[in-house]
Design an enzyme around this catalytic site. Structure first.
Site, PDB file in Angstrom:
ATOM      1  N   LYS A  31       0.841  -1.201   0.000  1.00  0.00           N
ATOM      2  CA  LYS A  31       0.000   0.000   0.000  1.00  0.00           C
ATOM      3  C   LYS A  31       0.881   1.259   0.000  1.00  0.00           C
ATOM      4  O   LYS A  31       1.591   1.527   0.965  1.00  0.00           O
ATOM      5  CB  LYS A  31      -0.871   0.040   1.261  1.00  0.00           C
ATOM      6  CG  LYS A  31      -1.867   1.193   1.230  1.00  0.00           C
ATOM      7  CD  LYS A  31      -2.413   1.549   2.602  1.00  0.00           C
ATOM      8  CE  LYS A  31      -1.602   2.572   3.311  1.00  0.00           C
ATOM      9  NZ  LYS A  31      -1.602   3.911   2.694  1.00  0.00           N
TER      10      LYS A  31
ATOM     11  N   GLU B 261      10.578  16.360  15.214  1.00  0.00           N
ATOM     12  CA  GLU B 261      11.083  16.047  13.876  1.00  0.00           C
ATOM     13  C   GLU B 261      10.440  17.021  12.894  1.00  0.00           C
ATOM     14  O   GLU B 261       9.225  16.992  12.689  1.00  0.00           O
ATOM     15  CB  GLU B 261      10.705  14.606  13.491  1.00  0.00           C
ATOM     16  CG  GLU B 261      11.181  14.254  12.096  1.00  0.00           C
ATOM     17  CD  GLU B 261      10.725  12.889  11.587  1.00  0.00           C
ATOM     18  OE1 GLU B 261       9.610  12.445  11.918  1.00  0.00           O
ATOM     19  OE2 GLU B 261      11.488  12.281  10.830  1.00  0.00           O
TER      20      GLU B 261
ATOM     21  N   THR C 137       2.142   6.842  13.884  1.00  0.00           N
ATOM     22  CA  THR C 137       1.397   5.812  13.159  1.00  0.00           C
ATOM     23  C   THR C 137       1.948   4.429  13.475  1.00  0.00           C
ATOM     24  O   THR C 137       1.184   3.463  13.610  1.00  0.00           O
ATOM     25  CB  THR C 137       1.442   6.070  11.638  1.00  0.00           C
ATOM     26  OG1 THR C 137       1.124   7.427  11.392  1.00  0.00           O
ATOM     27  CG2 THR C 137       0.471   5.190  10.894  1.00  0.00           C
ATOM     28  N   GLY C 138       3.279   4.339  13.611  1.00  0.00           N
ATOM     29  CA  GLY C 138       3.911   3.052  13.923  1.00  0.00           C
ATOM     30  C   GLY C 138       3.336   2.425  15.185  1.00  0.00           C
ATOM     31  O   GLY C 138       3.127   1.207  15.253  1.00  0.00           O
TER      32      GLY C 138
ATOM     33  N   GLY D   8       7.064   4.939   8.218  1.00  0.00           N
ATOM     34  CA  GLY D   8       6.242   6.136   8.412  1.00  0.00           C
ATOM     35  C   GLY D   8       6.568   6.771   9.748  1.00  0.00           C
ATOM     36  O   GLY D   8       7.642   6.542  10.309  1.00  0.00           O
ATOM     37  N   SER D   9       5.629   7.528  10.268  1.00  0.00           N
ATOM     38  CA  SER D   9       5.901   8.273  11.500  1.00  0.00           C
ATOM     39  C   SER D   9       5.807   7.361  12.727  1.00  0.00           C
ATOM     40  O   SER D   9       5.150   6.314  12.699  1.00  0.00           O
ATOM     41  CB  SER D   9       4.904   9.417  11.631  1.00  0.00           C
ATOM     42  OG  SER D   9       3.603   8.883  11.727  1.00  0.00           O
ATOM     43  N   THR D  10       6.445   7.800  13.790  1.00  0.00           N
ATOM     44  CA  THR D  10       6.413   7.031  15.043  1.00  0.00           C
ATOM     45  C   THR D  10       4.977   6.920  15.567  1.00  0.00           C
ATOM     46  O   THR D  10       4.554   5.865  16.051  1.00  0.00           O
ATOM     47  CB  THR D  10       7.329   7.714  16.082  1.00  0.00           C
ATOM     48  OG1 THR D  10       8.666   7.682  15.573  1.00  0.00           O
ATOM     49  CG2 THR D  10       7.300   7.010  17.425  1.00  0.00           C
TER      50      THR D  10
HETATM   51  P1  NAD Z   1       2.634   8.367   8.069  1.00  0.00           P
HETATM   52  O1  NAD Z   1       2.918   7.605   9.318  1.00  0.00           O
HETATM   53  O2  NAD Z   1       1.641   9.437   8.099  1.00  0.00           O
HETATM   54  O3  NAD Z   1       2.177   7.389   6.894  1.00  0.00           O
HETATM   55  C1  NAD Z   1       2.951   6.280   6.483  1.00  0.00           C
HETATM   56  C2  NAD Z   1       2.041   5.274   5.803  1.00  0.00           C
HETATM   57  O4  NAD Z   1       1.137   4.738   6.774  1.00  0.00           O
HETATM   58  C3  NAD Z   1       1.172   5.840   4.698  1.00  0.00           C
HETATM   59  O5  NAD Z   1       1.056   4.870   3.668  1.00  0.00           O
HETATM   60  C4  NAD Z   1      -0.170   6.039   5.395  1.00  0.00           C
HETATM   61  O6  NAD Z   1      -1.266   6.018   4.514  1.00  0.00           O
HETATM   62  C5  NAD Z   1      -0.207   4.848   6.329  1.00  0.00           C
HETATM   63  N1  NAD Z   1      -1.052   5.001   7.516  1.00  0.00           N
HETATM   64  C6  NAD Z   1      -1.547   6.133   8.069  1.00  0.00           C
HETATM   65  N2  NAD Z   1      -2.249   5.843   9.189  1.00  0.00           N
HETATM   66  C7  NAD Z   1      -2.206   4.493   9.347  1.00  0.00           C
HETATM   67  C8  NAD Z   1      -2.712   3.591  10.329  1.00  0.00           C
HETATM   68  N3  NAD Z   1      -3.412   4.020  11.379  1.00  0.00           N
HETATM   69  N4  NAD Z   1      -2.442   2.270  10.177  1.00  0.00           N
HETATM   70  C9  NAD Z   1      -1.709   1.820   9.149  1.00  0.00           C
HETATM   71  N5  NAD Z   1      -1.198   2.637   8.184  1.00  0.00           N
HETATM   72  C10 NAD Z   1      -1.440   3.950   8.283  1.00  0.00           C
HETATM   73  O7  NAD Z   1       4.074   8.905   7.580  1.00  0.00           O
HETATM   74  P2  NAD Z   1       4.379   9.860   6.329  1.00  0.00           P
HETATM   75  O8  NAD Z   1       3.924  11.226   6.710  1.00  0.00           O
HETATM   76  O9  NAD Z   1       3.896   9.218   5.074  1.00  0.00           O
HETATM   77  O10 NAD Z   1       5.981   9.806   6.317  1.00  0.00           O
HETATM   78  C11 NAD Z   1       6.773  10.644   7.073  1.00  0.00           C
HETATM   79  C12 NAD Z   1       7.330   9.920   8.295  1.00  0.00           C
HETATM   80  O11 NAD Z   1       7.974   8.702   7.880  1.00  0.00           O
HETATM   81  C13 NAD Z   1       8.411  10.695   9.010  1.00  0.00           C
HETATM   82  O12 NAD Z   1       8.237  10.596  10.409  1.00  0.00           O
HETATM   83  C14 NAD Z   1       9.705   9.991   8.603  1.00  0.00           C
HETATM   84  O13 NAD Z   1      10.784  10.157   9.499  1.00  0.00           O
HETATM   85  C15 NAD Z   1       9.244   8.589   8.497  1.00  0.00           C
HETATM   86  N6  NAD Z   1      10.133   7.802   7.657  1.00  0.00           N
HETATM   87  C16 NAD Z   1      10.927   6.864   8.252  1.00  0.00           C
HETATM   88  C17 NAD Z   1      11.818   6.133   7.488  1.00  0.00           C
HETATM   89  C18 NAD Z   1      12.698   5.086   8.127  1.00  0.00           C
HETATM   90  O14 NAD Z   1      13.219   4.259   7.400  1.00  0.00           O
HETATM   91  N7  NAD Z   1      12.845   5.063   9.435  1.00  0.00           N
HETATM   92  C19 NAD Z   1      11.906   6.352   6.110  1.00  0.00           C
HETATM   93  C20 NAD Z   1      11.078   7.309   5.523  1.00  0.00           C
HETATM   94  C21 NAD Z   1      10.188   8.035   6.315  1.00  0.00           C
END
Ligand code: NAD
Length: 473
Positions: free
Chosen positions: A173, A377, A228-229, A224-226
């Site tokens: 996705k 961040e 959401t993680g 993604g973000s912490t």
């Molecule tokens: P995000 O967490 O908003 O979204 C990431 C993904 O998760 C997207 O596909 C989104 O649609 C999906 N998502 C959103 N809510 C969800 C949920 N509740 N359950 C499951 N999936 C969900 O992050 P973003 O804004 O797309 O990316 C930016 C962030 O990603 C920054 O914090 C950045 O540091 C981090 N990032 C980390 C790495 C790494 O390798 N550590 C690499 C790139 C980006």
């Protein structure tokens, strides 16, 4: 067969191009124009994708490793054939410059090619006339791959390549902001792999939570973000999904007093501002020794003035826009906080009124350690420069974060720099270089920057379960 990257952005479910009754607009961040409409997957369509992946799993996991490797290598070749078209599409959906988009597409092809030479390990623990004990690595099953918007293609490939080599099937996705290159990668893969092995679904805010809670998905690979993680981990706990979480960072760079000022200024600049600062391992806090603070700050500002921000498709742009309106708004809010709290800005600081999410390179002069621009961040082109007196103090301030993704140390004294680097509580630390990443070196965060790693044999093994076979001869 070649893939047309200019139109028809459809999901790939069970090997078939699949539309939906609902759609999402995709916006070019440089122009704010809608450039495409993509399917907004329904829950039923996700279920179809998961059951296709489940049906394909026995066949794919039993396909000999050498055949799986050859197919992953073919994906790399096919991507290389389409490199320029992918790069142009990536610039249009993500905003990054064409040069940087070419690097991302080329890097994705390299990752696929290199992973196609790797294999899950099999280790003999005991081999005597009476007893044989070995550890095999068996695929987990169906992997759900969830990808962010900053490196939409590379982050997808970092998940697909090891998942496939290890013998898993995948439901991928992309971010709703940057789904186009991933959908086209799905179309390209459907010409190479058996149906159902890789499914790509696009959708809005509900789709990610559906995937991370899905009872028939065995593993989640999430970047993604912490924030959401944490949610992904919570919902994945219901069926004890395996998890790789690559999350946010607040990387510190520590500059020791003996550096070459001009050369280091340029490297630090790109360490902070590549991809317009939308880089998980961008330098987000720059600690400079007090003896060179003024000189190095001026050198960074002088270099920054030569960097042109513009539409990534224009040849003379060095940096593109912010990827989406929400992140653009967040950065404007951070900037307002910088001004409202009386911090001094050495460069930038005025957001233009024109179309496009263009944010100026902004350099902040020694803000307090507890200010938002230091503690949070930023994920954009605002960099705080921070003055320190002693190395111990710099290390302590660098480590005073709940994040622990990456970091860097800069000095002519390699022994001292390595000693400082080894004290940083992060998963990836560079000395006199930055953003050097390879398919062979594990990448992942300490503390709240993540769980597990991607890349290398450790990353490959995250798509497997260990199985011990113990044989009495
Ligand atoms: P995000 O967490 O908003 O979204 C990431 C993904 O998760 C997207 O596909 C989104 O649609 C999906 N998502 C959103 N809510 C969800 C949920 N509740 N359950 C499951 N999936 C969900 O992050 P973003 O804004 O797309 O990316 C930016 C962030 O990603 C920054 O914090 C950045 O540091 C981090 N990032 C980390 C790495 C790494 O390798 N550590 C690499 C790139 C980006």
């Amino acid at each position: 067969m070649s893939v047309d990257l200019t139109s028809s952005y459809l999901m790939t479910i069970d090997g078939l191009p699949t539309d939906s009754s609902r759609h999402i607009d995709v916006i070019n961040p440089a122009t704010e124009e809608v450039i495409a409409r993509v399917p907004d997957s329904s829950r039923e369509q996700l279920d179809l994708a998961v059951s296709a992946a489940r049906r394909a799993f026995p066949g794919w996991s039993q396909t000999p490793l050498t055949a799986r490797q050859a197919l992953v290598s073919s994906i790399s070749e096919k991507l290389t054939e389409h490199q320029e078209a992918f790069a142009q599409l990536l610039t249009r959906e993500q905003g990054k410059t064409l040069e940087y988009a070419r690097w991302e597409v080329g890097g994705s092809a390299v990752w696929l090619a290199e992973f196609s030479t790797m294999a899950p390990s099999e280790t003999i623990i005991e081999d005597t006339p009476e007893h044989l004990v070995k550890i095999r690595r068996v695929p987990v099953g169906v992997a759900g791959a969830i990808v962010p918007w900053n490196f939409p293609l590379l982050m997808a490939v970092w998940k697909l390549a090891p998942a496939l080599i290890a013998g898993n099937t995948v439901v991928l996705k992309p971010s709703p902001f940057t789904p186009l290159t991933a959908l086209k990668l799905g179309e390209l893969i459907s010409q190479i792999l058996p149906p159902g092995v890789v499914n790509v679904v696009s959708g809005g805010d509900e789709l990610g939570p559906w995937i991370s809670a899905h009872p028939d998905i065995d593993k989640i690979a999430f970047t993604g973000s912490t924030e959401t993680g944490r949610k992904v981990m919570e919902s994945g706990s219901r069926n004890l999904k395996r998890m790789t979480l690559e999350l946010g960072g607040n990387d510190a760079a520590i500059v020791l007093p003996d550096v070459d000022i001009d050369e280091t200024a340029q490297k630090l600049f790109w360490g902070a501002f590549s991809n317009s600062g939308q880089f998980c391992v961008a330098i987000k806090r720059l600690y400079i020794h007090e003896s060179i603070y003024d000189e190095l700050s001026q050198a960074i500002v002088k270099y920054a003035r030569t960097v042109k921000i513009g539409n990534g498709a224009d040849k003379d742009s060095h940096l593109g826009p912010i990827q989406n309106a929400a992140q653009f708004g967040r950065l404007k809010n951070l900037l307002a906080d910088i001004y409202n709290s009386g911090q001094k800005v050495l460069l930038g600081g005025t957001v233009p009124e024109a179309k496009g999410y263009f944010f100026p390179i902004t350099i902040v002069d020694n803000p307090p350690e507890d200010s938002r621009i230091v503690a949070e961040e930023q994920f954009g082109p605002i960099l705080p420069l921070l003055m320190y007196k002693t190395v111990d103090e710099a290390v302590e301030r660098a480590n005073a974060s709940t994040h622990g993704l990456g970091g860097s140390v800069w000095s002519k004294d390699i022994v001292l720099a390595e000693a400082v680097a080894s004290r940083l509580q992060v998963g990836k630390v560079w000395v006199n270089e930055i953003h050097v990443l390879t398919p062979y070196t594990p990448f992942g965060g300490h503390k709240q920057s993540g769980l597990g790693v991607e890349n290398g044999s450790d990353g490959l093994h995250e798509y497997t379960n260990a199985q011990t076979i113990s044989i009495r001869r």
